[in-house]
Design a protein around this motif. Structure first.
Motif, PDB file in Angstrom:
ATOM      1  N   ASP A   8       0.821  -1.200   0.000  1.00 23.78           N
ATOM      2  CA  ASP A   8       0.000   0.000   0.000  1.00 23.78           C
ATOM      3  C   ASP A   8       0.860   1.256   0.000  1.00 23.78           C
ATOM      4  O   ASP A   8       0.492   2.279  -0.568  1.00 23.78           O
ATOM      5  CB  ASP A   8      -0.924   0.036   1.226  1.00 23.78           C
ATOM      6  CG  ASP A   8      -1.953  -1.075   1.182  1.00 23.78           C
ATOM      7  OD1 ASP A   8      -2.160  -1.628   0.089  1.00 23.78           O
ATOM      8  OD2 ASP A   8      -2.532  -1.373   2.235  1.00 23.78           O
ATOM      9  N   LEU A   9       2.027   1.161   0.691  1.00 18.38           N
ATOM     10  CA  LEU A   9       2.875   2.344   0.805  1.00 18.38           C
ATOM     11  C   LEU A   9       3.806   2.503  -0.395  1.00 18.38           C
ATOM     12  O   LEU A   9       4.508   3.487  -0.507  1.00 18.38           O
ATOM     13  CB  LEU A   9       3.680   2.286   2.107  1.00 18.38           C
ATOM     14  CG  LEU A   9       2.852   2.338   3.384  1.00 18.38           C
ATOM     15  CD1 LEU A   9       3.744   2.602   4.575  1.00 18.38           C
ATOM     16  CD2 LEU A   9       1.757   3.379   3.321  1.00 18.38           C
ATOM     17  N   ILE A  14      -1.543   6.518  -2.505  1.00 18.25           N
ATOM     18  CA  ILE A  14      -1.698   6.299  -1.069  1.00 18.25           C
ATOM     19  C   ILE A  14      -2.764   7.245  -0.523  1.00 18.25           C
ATOM     20  O   ILE A  14      -2.745   8.436  -0.800  1.00 18.25           O
ATOM     21  CB  ILE A  14      -0.362   6.556  -0.334  1.00 18.25           C
ATOM     22  CG1 ILE A  14       0.713   5.591  -0.830  1.00 18.25           C
ATOM     23  CG2 ILE A  14      -0.539   6.407   1.177  1.00 18.25           C
ATOM     24  CD1 ILE A  14       2.100   5.952  -0.375  1.00 18.25           C
ATOM     25  N   GLU A  15      -3.679   6.687   0.278  1.00 16.62           N
ATOM     26  CA  GLU A  15      -4.680   7.525   0.941  1.00 16.62           C
ATOM     27  C   GLU A  15      -4.054   8.128   2.192  1.00 16.62           C
ATOM     28  O   GLU A  15      -3.523   7.412   3.042  1.00 16.62           O
ATOM     29  CB  GLU A  15      -5.899   6.684   1.318  1.00 16.62           C
ATOM     30  CG  GLU A  15      -6.980   7.482   2.029  1.00 16.62           C
ATOM     31  CD  GLU A  15      -8.121   6.624   2.547  1.00 16.62           C
ATOM     32  OE1 GLU A  15      -8.931   7.157   3.334  1.00 16.62           O
ATOM     33  OE2 GLU A  15      -8.188   5.432   2.188  1.00 16.62           O
ATOM     34  N   ILE A  16      -4.093   9.444   2.304  1.00 16.90           N
ATOM     35  CA  ILE A  16      -3.531  10.133   3.461  1.00 16.90           C
ATOM     36  C   ILE A  16      -4.659  10.423   4.443  1.00 16.90           C
ATOM     37  O   ILE A  16      -5.645  11.072   4.093  1.00 16.90           O
ATOM     38  CB  ILE A  16      -2.831  11.443   3.049  1.00 16.90           C
ATOM     39  CG1 ILE A  16      -1.695  11.142   2.060  1.00 16.90           C
ATOM     40  CG2 ILE A  16      -2.302  12.177   4.285  1.00 16.90           C
ATOM     41  CD1 ILE A  16      -0.635  10.190   2.577  1.00 16.90           C
ATOM     42  N   GLU A  39       2.917  13.404   6.451  1.00 13.09           N
ATOM     43  CA  GLU A  39       1.667  12.800   6.015  1.00 13.09           C
ATOM     44  C   GLU A  39       1.553  11.409   6.620  1.00 13.09           C
ATOM     45  O   GLU A  39       2.527  10.645   6.641  1.00 13.09           O
ATOM     46  CB  GLU A  39       1.612  12.710   4.483  1.00 13.09           C
ATOM     47  CG  GLU A  39       1.516  14.065   3.807  1.00 13.09           C
ATOM     48  CD  GLU A  39       1.356  13.957   2.311  1.00 13.09           C
ATOM     49  OE1 GLU A  39       1.828  12.951   1.723  1.00 13.09           O
ATOM     50  OE2 GLU A  39       0.750  14.857   1.708  1.00 13.09           O
ATOM     51  N   PRO A  41      -0.359   7.887   6.395  1.00 16.21           N
ATOM     52  CA  PRO A  41      -1.199   7.066   5.516  1.00 16.21           C
ATOM     53  C   PRO A  41      -2.318   6.370   6.281  1.00 16.21           C
ATOM     54  O   PRO A  41      -2.161   5.992   7.448  1.00 16.21           O
ATOM     55  CB  PRO A  41      -0.224   6.035   4.935  1.00 16.21           C
ATOM     56  CG  PRO A  41       1.143   6.539   5.251  1.00 16.21           C
ATOM     57  CD  PRO A  41       1.017   7.350   6.480  1.00 16.21           C
ATOM     58  N   SER A  44      -2.609   2.017   8.276  1.00 12.00           N
ATOM     59  CA  SER A  44      -1.229   1.555   8.382  1.00 12.00           C
ATOM     60  C   SER A  44      -0.694   2.025   9.722  1.00 12.00           C
ATOM     61  O   SER A  44      -1.362   2.761  10.451  1.00 12.00           O
ATOM     62  CB  SER A  44      -0.374   2.124   7.244  1.00 12.00           C
ATOM     63  OG  SER A  44      -0.261   3.528   7.364  1.00 12.00           O
ATOM     64  N   THR A  46       2.269   4.130  11.495  1.00 19.04           N
ATOM     65  CA  THR A  46       3.373   5.077  11.346  1.00 19.04           C
ATOM     66  C   THR A  46       4.083   5.181  12.688  1.00 19.04           C
ATOM     67  O   THR A  46       3.452   5.473  13.708  1.00 19.04           O
ATOM     68  CB  THR A  46       2.865   6.466  10.925  1.00 19.04           C
ATOM     69  OG1 THR A  46       2.218   6.363   9.649  1.00 19.04           O
ATOM     70  CG2 THR A  46       4.009   7.470  10.829  1.00 19.04           C
ATOM     71  N   THR A 212      -6.149   3.704  11.366  1.00 17.70           N
ATOM     72  CA  THR A 212      -4.854   4.335  11.134  1.00 17.70           C
ATOM     73  C   THR A 212      -4.175   4.457  12.501  1.00 17.70           C
ATOM     74  O   THR A 212      -4.771   4.972  13.444  1.00 17.70           O
ATOM     75  CB  THR A 212      -5.042   5.728  10.511  1.00 17.70           C
ATOM     76  OG1 THR A 212      -5.698   5.572   9.247  1.00 17.70           O
ATOM     77  CG2 THR A 212      -3.713   6.441  10.336  1.00 17.70           C
ATOM     78  N   LYS A 229       5.561   2.880   7.941  1.00 18.46           N
ATOM     79  CA  LYS A 229       6.218   4.164   7.711  1.00 18.46           C
ATOM     80  C   LYS A 229       6.883   4.602   9.008  1.00 18.46           C
ATOM     81  O   LYS A 229       6.331   4.384  10.092  1.00 18.46           O
ATOM     82  CB  LYS A 229       5.197   5.214   7.260  1.00 18.46           C
ATOM     83  CG  LYS A 229       5.789   6.594   6.961  1.00 18.46           C
ATOM     84  CD  LYS A 229       4.756   7.525   6.345  1.00 18.46           C
ATOM     85  CE  LYS A 229       5.372   8.877   5.984  1.00 18.46           C
ATOM     86  NZ  LYS A 229       4.403   9.751   5.269  1.00 18.46           N
TER      87      LYS A 229
END
Length: 265
Positions: A8-9, A14-16, A39, A41, A44, A46, A212, A229
């Protein structure tokens, strides 16, 4: 094991979920965060890493306006949750924190029953129209937090009587019971033993399919295991951000390389 190979990354589409632009934070005269652009994502994990006092927890608390509670704290810049400017005067902070939940470093269950710990948020936000619906929300949250099998038959017991790892999973259940979109975790495993830590890490991997997640961690091994990320902070500055595998194997900045290899931090 590096978990930074989420396809996905690697996708340009990529949807933020959240974005920060030119974010500065001051505690009185102290400039704690300097011009952070990041940003986050959707769906996911981070990870925010860096030495103590580098600003990673300060930044995390910006994402649901927890810094509003700190006397003398001033936040400048733009932070958006989807299209919402979260620092707009029109934003209801209570509603924002329902959308952006938080799990703290030390498990902090309410001195109430296991059931009431999870039911509290849905009740005050009016998310259940009946006791049956509330029961369903509590059961679903405890199942998502991987705790139902352990406590499903003793929901009237005190939440403070659980083990440390169970208490932290109860706090995660409490956070997800109000159906947030983002879950912030500020060193959620630092007070836990290795077995409880493994449970929480497995849970994060499952939860990112729906939520998220942004995690602050002092453990680079944990960041490598759970995140897709990674953002490296140093002295109030976001030095470098990118795919977790790349950050840990081929960082662009010498400061990132120095921290990862243990030369400082």
């Amino acid at each position: 094991m590096l978990n930074g190979n989420n396809p996905d990354l690697r996708n340009s589409e990529i949807e933020i979920k959240m974005s920060a632009k030119h974010v500065d934070v001051y505690y009185g005269d102290k400039h704690a965060l300097k011009g952070v652009d990041l940003e986050i994502p959707a769906r996911s994990v981070t990870a925010l890493i860096g030495p103590s006092g580098c600003g990673k927890s300060t930044f995390l608390r910006c994402l649901n306006r927890m810094n509003d509670t700190v006397r003398g704290c001033r936040v400048e810049g733009d932070i958006h949750l989807d299209a919402l400017d979260i620092y707009s005067k029109q934003v209801d902070v209570v509603q924002l924190r329902a959308r952006v939940g938080m799990v703290f470093q030390k498990p902090n269950p309410f001195p109430k029953s296991i059931y009431e710990n999870v039911a509290y948020g849905p009740r005050i936000h009016g998310l259940a129209d009946s006791s049956e619906q509330l029961d369903h929300i509590v059961e679903t949250a405890l199942k998502q937090a991987g705790l139902w099998k352990e406590v499903g038959n003793r929901l009237d017991d005190s939440g403070t009587g659980l083990s440390g790892g169970q208490q932290q999973r109860l706090c995660i259940a409490r956070a997800i019971a109000v159906s947030p979109e983002v879950i912030l975790m500020d060193e959620p495993c630092s007070a836990l033993d290795p077995i409880a830590t493994a449970h929480i890490e497995e849970l994060m991997d499952e939860l990112r399919e729906t939520y998220t997640i942004v995690i602050v961690t002092h453990s680079m091994q944990q960041a490598a295991r759970v995140s897709q990320k990674t953002a490296f902070f140093h002295l109030g500055t976001l030095v470098e951000t990118g795919d977790t595998r790349t950050i840990f194997t081929n960082p662009k900045d010498e400061r990132t390389q120095g921290y990862i290899t243990g030369r400082f931090g």
